[in-house]
Design a protein around this motif. Sequence first.
Motif, PDB file in Angstrom:
ATOM      1  N   UNK A  43       0.750  -1.070   0.006  1.00 39.55           N
ATOM      2  CA  UNK A  43      -0.092   0.063   0.036  1.00 39.55           C
ATOM      3  C   UNK A  43       0.772   1.214   0.010  1.00 39.55           C
ATOM      4  N   UNK A  44       1.981   1.314   0.837  1.00 43.20           N
ATOM      5  CA  UNK A  44       2.495   2.726   0.961  1.00 43.20           C
ATOM      6  C   UNK A  44       3.394   3.210  -0.361  1.00 43.20           C
ATOM      7  N   UNK A  45       3.700   1.987  -1.357  1.00 38.85           N
ATOM      8  CA  UNK A  45       4.407   2.336  -2.405  1.00 38.85           C
ATOM      9  C   UNK A  45       3.348   2.380  -3.640  1.00 38.85           C
ATOM     10  N   UNK A  46       2.294   1.962  -3.445  1.00 42.13           N
ATOM     11  CA  UNK A  46       1.174   2.136  -4.209  1.00 42.13           C
ATOM     12  C   UNK A  46       0.594   3.621  -3.995  1.00 42.13           C
ATOM     13  N   UNK A  47       0.812   4.019  -2.963  1.00 50.94           N
ATOM     14  CA  UNK A  47       0.300   5.612  -2.831  1.00 50.94           C
ATOM     15  C   UNK A  47       1.287   6.296  -3.592  1.00 50.94           C
ATOM     16  N   UNK A  48       2.561   5.991  -3.552  1.00 52.96           N
ATOM     17  CA  UNK A  48       3.525   6.871  -4.394  1.00 52.96           C
ATOM     18  C   UNK A  48       3.360   6.690  -5.724  1.00 52.96           C
ATOM     19  N   UNK A  49       3.138   5.674  -6.083  1.00 58.98           N
ATOM     20  CA  UNK A  49       2.879   5.479  -7.709  1.00 58.98           C
ATOM     21  C   UNK A  49       1.272   6.075  -8.005  1.00 58.98           C
ATOM     22  N   UNK A  50       0.382   6.183  -7.249  1.00 56.80           N
ATOM     23  CA  UNK A  50      -0.800   6.986  -7.505  1.00 56.80           C
ATOM     24  C   UNK A  50      -0.625   8.320  -7.300  1.00 56.80           C
ATOM     25  N   UNK A  51       0.229   8.951  -6.687  1.00 56.26           N
ATOM     26  CA  UNK A  51       0.646  10.639  -6.554  1.00 56.26           C
ATOM     27  C   UNK A  51       1.286  10.617  -8.000  1.00 56.26           C
ATOM     28  N   UNK A  52       2.189   9.634  -8.386  1.00 58.37           N
ATOM     29  CA  UNK A  52       3.062  10.157  -9.629  1.00 58.37           C
ATOM     30  C   UNK A  52       1.881  10.075 -10.746  1.00 58.37           C
ATOM     31  N   UNK A  53       0.918   9.246 -10.784  1.00 61.10           N
ATOM     32  CA  UNK A  53       0.024   9.398 -11.966  1.00 61.10           C
ATOM     33  C   UNK A  53      -0.948  10.771 -11.736  1.00 61.10           C
ATOM     34  N   UNK A  54      -1.106  11.152 -10.599  1.00 60.88           N
ATOM     35  CA  UNK A  54      -1.826  12.358 -10.553  1.00 60.88           C
ATOM     36  C   UNK A  54      -0.970  13.407 -10.721  1.00 60.88           C
ATOM     37  N   UNK A  55       0.154  13.678 -10.733  1.00 61.60           N
ATOM     38  CA  UNK A  55       1.171  14.642 -11.038  1.00 61.60           C
ATOM     39  C   UNK A  55       1.177  14.833 -12.597  1.00 61.60           C
ATOM     40  N   UNK A  56       1.275  13.407 -13.346  1.00 65.78           N
ATOM     41  CA  UNK A  56       0.977  13.292 -14.747  1.00 65.78           C
ATOM     42  C   UNK A  56      -0.299  13.937 -15.459  1.00 65.78           C
ATOM     43  N   UNK A  57      -1.331  13.625 -14.495  1.00 65.84           N
ATOM     44  CA  UNK A  57      -2.596  14.147 -14.951  1.00 65.84           C
ATOM     45  C   UNK A  57      -2.556  15.568 -15.156  1.00 65.84           C
ATOM     46  N   UNK A  58      -2.032  16.392 -13.908  1.00 64.96           N
ATOM     47  CA  UNK A  58      -2.071  17.821 -14.005  1.00 64.96           C
ATOM     48  C   UNK A  58      -1.272  18.364 -15.098  1.00 64.96           C
ATOM     49  N   UNK A  59      -0.056  17.782 -15.194  1.00 66.72           N
ATOM     50  CA  UNK A  59       0.602  17.992 -16.574  1.00 66.72           C
ATOM     51  C   UNK A  59       0.000  17.976 -17.813  1.00 66.72           C
ATOM     52  N   UNK A  60      -0.283  16.916 -18.225  1.00 65.66           N
ATOM     53  CA  UNK A  60      -1.278  16.729 -19.259  1.00 65.66           C
ATOM     54  C   UNK A  60      -2.638  17.564 -19.401  1.00 65.66           C
ATOM     55  N   UNK A  61      -3.199  17.783 -18.317  1.00 68.19           N
ATOM     56  CA  UNK A  61      -4.415  18.415 -18.398  1.00 68.19           C
ATOM     57  C   UNK A  61      -3.952  20.154 -18.960  1.00 68.19           C
ATOM     58  N   UNK A  62      -2.677  20.517 -18.113  1.00 63.76           N
ATOM     59  CA  UNK A  62      -2.313  21.778 -18.592  1.00 63.76           C
ATOM     60  C   UNK A  62      -1.857  22.038 -20.230  1.00 63.76           C
ATOM     61  N   UNK A  63      -0.902  21.083 -20.352  1.00 65.10           N
ATOM     62  CA  UNK A  63      -0.706  21.064 -21.911  1.00 65.10           C
ATOM     63  C   UNK A  63      -1.847  21.021 -22.979  1.00 65.10           C
ATOM     64  N   UNK A  64      -2.852  20.181 -22.618  1.00 64.03           N
ATOM     65  CA  UNK A  64      -3.976  20.023 -23.444  1.00 64.03           C
ATOM     66  C   UNK A  64      -4.847  21.410 -23.641  1.00 64.03           C
ATOM     67  N   UNK A  65      -5.203  22.090 -22.309  1.00 66.89           N
ATOM     68  CA  UNK A  65      -5.746  23.386 -22.321  1.00 66.89           C
ATOM     69  C   UNK A  65      -4.614  24.360 -23.362  1.00 66.89           C
ATOM     70  N   UNK A  66      -3.564  24.422 -23.181  1.00 61.59           N
ATOM     71  CA  UNK A  66      -2.758  25.287 -23.859  1.00 61.59           C
ATOM     72  C   UNK A  66      -2.784  24.812 -25.412  1.00 61.59           C
ATOM     73  N   UNK A  67      -2.742  23.678 -25.645  1.00 57.21           N
ATOM     74  CA  UNK A  67      -2.815  23.008 -27.191  1.00 57.21           C
ATOM     75  C   UNK A  67      -4.288  23.163 -27.789  1.00 57.21           C
TER      76      UNK A  67
END
Length: 285
Positions: A203-227
């Motif tokens: 679980x502890x490492x899974x929460x880190x992977x989940x956090x990494x996923x949501x950092x990517x989400x934020x980045x891709x949504x930012x780029x999508x809005x710009x594009x």
Amino acid sequence: MTVFGRFGAVCRMVKIEHSVFALPFAYTGAFIAAGGWPGWYTMVVLTAAMVAVRSFAMAFNRLIDLPVDRANPRTQGRPLVTGEITPAQTWAFIGVMAAVFVAACAAMNPLCLKLAPVALFMSAVYSLFKRFTWACHFFLGAVLGLAPIAGYIAVTPEFTVPVILFFWGVLFWVAGFDILYSCQDEDFDRREGLHSVPARVGVRSALIVSSFCHVNTSVFFLMAGWAAGLSWPFFAVWGLVSLILLAEHKIISAEDMSRVNMAFFTMNGVVSVVVFAGVLLGIYM
């Protein structure tokens, strides 16, 4: 059981209220493609297609997972497990939803119709991934990531950079919260030989992977809005969405998973609606 009782059981089986996760992203794609309101015809047909394919996927998932759901204390109240709905009735429902989806795609344009079998295949096969690989969360994310693409090609039958970026944003968003949700079943998945990120790394490492996923989400949504050329209100909303994702991870820890349902249902339902609202503001302001 009465007709209304059976209808309620079907709605509970497919968790119809969870349409809020994907439907706003389909509308996002449609509004970006049209540069505004896509028209009633497109919106009605797109809604029918999205609800049908999601219901198809959930019913198929429940049917395939029936032996697992019977063994898992968390899922023993599901209608297929309790007998409120029979497997035969579920297969019939799956067939009807597939037919509605194909008909809705045919009513859009030839590209949507050609891709309909691909969407149905992906929506069904994701249910099997947990039996083979911990990457099942990311495949589920890819299935829901088709929502903005579906909305876009329903209006304009082509693929563009903004909608592909939204696809990746949704993929990581879904994978991230699905990993969080699956943390509840870490021990059960290991005993049953099922694959998930928590069962693989804890679980502890899974929460880190989940956090990494949501950092990517934020980045891709930012780029999508710009594009997509959206105006400043979208980026203000993007900041709010990023804060919601951050808060989601602040209320859950490896020591306390009691609020995982709040993160999964309430906060993630808000994310899709807020992103769509940001797109509308970014188009019209």
